[in-house]
Design an enzyme around this catalytic site. Sequence first.
Site, short mmCIF file in Angstrom:
data_model
loop_
_atom_site.label_atom_id
_atom_site.label_comp_id
_atom_site.label_asym_id
_atom_site.label_seq_id
_atom_site.Cartn_x
_atom_site.Cartn_y
_atom_site.Cartn_z
N LYS A 116 -5.62 7.27 -3.76
CA LYS A 116 -4.27 7.06 -4.30
C LYS A 116 -3.94 8.17 -5.31
O LYS A 116 -2.84 8.70 -5.32
CB LYS A 116 -4.21 5.75 -5.08
CG LYS A 116 -3.94 4.51 -4.29
CD LYS A 116 -3.70 3.37 -5.27
CE LYS A 116 -3.70 2.04 -4.62
NZ LYS A 116 -3.54 0.94 -5.57
N ASP B 181 0.19 -1.19 -6.85
CA ASP B 181 -0.52 -2.17 -6.05
C ASP B 181 0.11 -2.18 -4.66
O ASP B 181 1.33 -2.15 -4.52
CB ASP B 181 -0.47 -3.58 -6.65
CG ASP B 181 -1.58 -4.45 -6.06
OD1 ASP B 181 -2.76 -4.20 -6.37
OD2 ASP B 181 -1.27 -5.34 -5.24
N THR B 182 -0.75 -2.15 -3.67
CA THR B 182 -0.29 -2.00 -2.29
C THR B 182 -0.88 -3.08 -1.41
O THR B 182 -2.03 -3.47 -1.59
CB THR B 182 -0.68 -0.60 -1.77
OG1 THR B 182 0.00 0.38 -2.55
CG2 THR B 182 -0.31 -0.42 -0.31
N TYR C 81 -6.46 1.20 5.33
CA TYR C 81 -6.03 0.77 6.67
C TYR C 81 -5.35 1.90 7.46
O TYR C 81 -4.80 1.64 8.54
CB TYR C 81 -5.06 -0.40 6.55
CG TYR C 81 -5.66 -1.68 5.97
CD1 TYR C 81 -6.20 -2.65 6.82
CD2 TYR C 81 -5.67 -1.93 4.60
CE1 TYR C 81 -6.73 -3.83 6.32
CE2 TYR C 81 -6.21 -3.11 4.08
CZ TYR C 81 -6.74 -4.05 4.95
OH TYR C 81 -7.26 -5.22 4.44
N HIS D 194 5.05 4.29 2.03
CA HIS D 194 5.38 3.25 1.04
C HIS D 194 5.17 3.76 -0.39
O HIS D 194 6.03 3.61 -1.25
CB HIS D 194 4.48 2.04 1.32
CG HIS D 194 3.07 2.45 1.65
ND1 HIS D 194 2.76 3.12 2.80
CD2 HIS D 194 1.91 2.36 0.97
CE1 HIS D 194 1.46 3.40 2.82
NE2 HIS D 194 0.93 2.95 1.71
P1 ITT Z 1 -6.52 0.26 -7.65
O1 ITT Z 1 -6.22 -1.21 -7.80
O2 ITT Z 1 -7.60 0.73 -8.56
O3 ITT Z 1 -5.29 1.10 -7.74
P2 ITT Z 1 -7.29 -0.49 -4.93
O4 ITT Z 1 -8.01 0.26 -3.86
O5 ITT Z 1 -7.86 -1.80 -5.39
O6 ITT Z 1 -7.08 0.51 -6.16
P3 ITT Z 1 -4.89 -1.84 -3.95
O7 ITT Z 1 -5.35 -3.15 -4.51
O8 ITT Z 1 -3.49 -1.44 -4.21
O9 ITT Z 1 -5.80 -0.64 -4.47
O10 ITT Z 1 -5.13 -1.73 -2.39
C1 ITT Z 1 -5.25 -2.82 -1.55
C2 ITT Z 1 -5.91 -2.41 -0.28
O11 ITT Z 1 -4.98 -1.70 0.53
C3 ITT Z 1 -7.15 -1.52 -0.39
O12 ITT Z 1 -8.08 -1.97 0.57
C4 ITT Z 1 -6.67 -0.15 -0.03
O13 ITT Z 1 -7.67 0.61 0.62
C5 ITT Z 1 -5.52 -0.45 0.92
N1 ITT Z 1 -4.46 0.56 0.78
C6 ITT Z 1 -3.72 0.82 -0.32
N2 ITT Z 1 -2.87 1.85 -0.09
C7 ITT Z 1 -3.08 2.23 1.20
C8 ITT Z 1 -2.54 3.24 2.00
O14 ITT Z 1 -1.62 4.08 1.56
N3 ITT Z 1 -3.00 3.36 3.27
C9 ITT Z 1 -3.94 2.52 3.74
N4 ITT Z 1 -4.52 1.56 3.04
C10 ITT Z 1 -4.10 1.40 1.76
#
Ligand code: ITT
Length: 192
Positions: free
Chosen positions: A12, A68-69, A150, A176
């Site tokens: 990220k 958060d994604t 993903y 996104h």
């Molecule tokens: P931080 O909370 O430290 O930012 P994280 O990896 O825990 O990092 P998220 O909770 O936002 O981040 O991510 C949720 C999941 O979605 C996690 O398994 C990521 O690998 C995946 N993810 C997030 N952004 C993505 C993207 O752009 N493409 C593919 N997978 C993504």
Amino acid sequence: MELIFATHNQNKLLEVQALMPSHITLISLQDLGFEEDIPETSGTIAGNAIQKVAYLKKYYDLPIFADDTGLLVDALGGEPGVYSARYAGEGKNSEDNMNLLLEKLTDNNHRDARFVTAIALDLNHKQTLFEGICEGSILKEKKGSQGFGYDPIFQPKGFHQSFAEMSQTEKGAISHRAKALFQLIAYLRDVN
Ligand code: ITT
């Protein structure tokens, strides 16, 4: 201006660094030597982004933002959604998460999905939220080796490649995260 990006996810960080204009200096958690896990216990994506910022705010009095994604799959009622990071269970990785998702969608031709990113910002103790959505579908198998999470099983709408088959620049033009980030950048330009 200096801005803390509250993420432990190096992928990220790289994506965001590549999109930030030069007048904004990103400070990573690594720069700060901040290694603690940041709680993400809210029931929503936006709630988790807000929670991450609030947690870091206790330690640093600088502008802070967090991302958060989640990946939301229609045929699974929006799963994995807020549970995207730990879909296959605690201690599991992205491969396990993708395998579980592919398994759940076996023989299902309704594969519409979207990535949703919420970015929360705290600037001078004022909180603002930005959201970016990328529509697409879940592939039947993994394709490509770039990106993270993903990306190998997500094909954005209107494209024939998965995110993991795209360069960082290509993904950064439509993702996104980029959509939410561009709103953040525009907001910072307007308030300064
Ligand atoms: P931080 O909370 O430290 O930012 P994280 O990896 O825990 O990092 P998220 O909770 O936002 O981040 O991510 C949720 C999941 O979605 C996690 O398994 C990521 O690998 C995946 N993810 C997030 N952004 C993505 C993207 O752009 N493409 C593919 N997978 C993504």
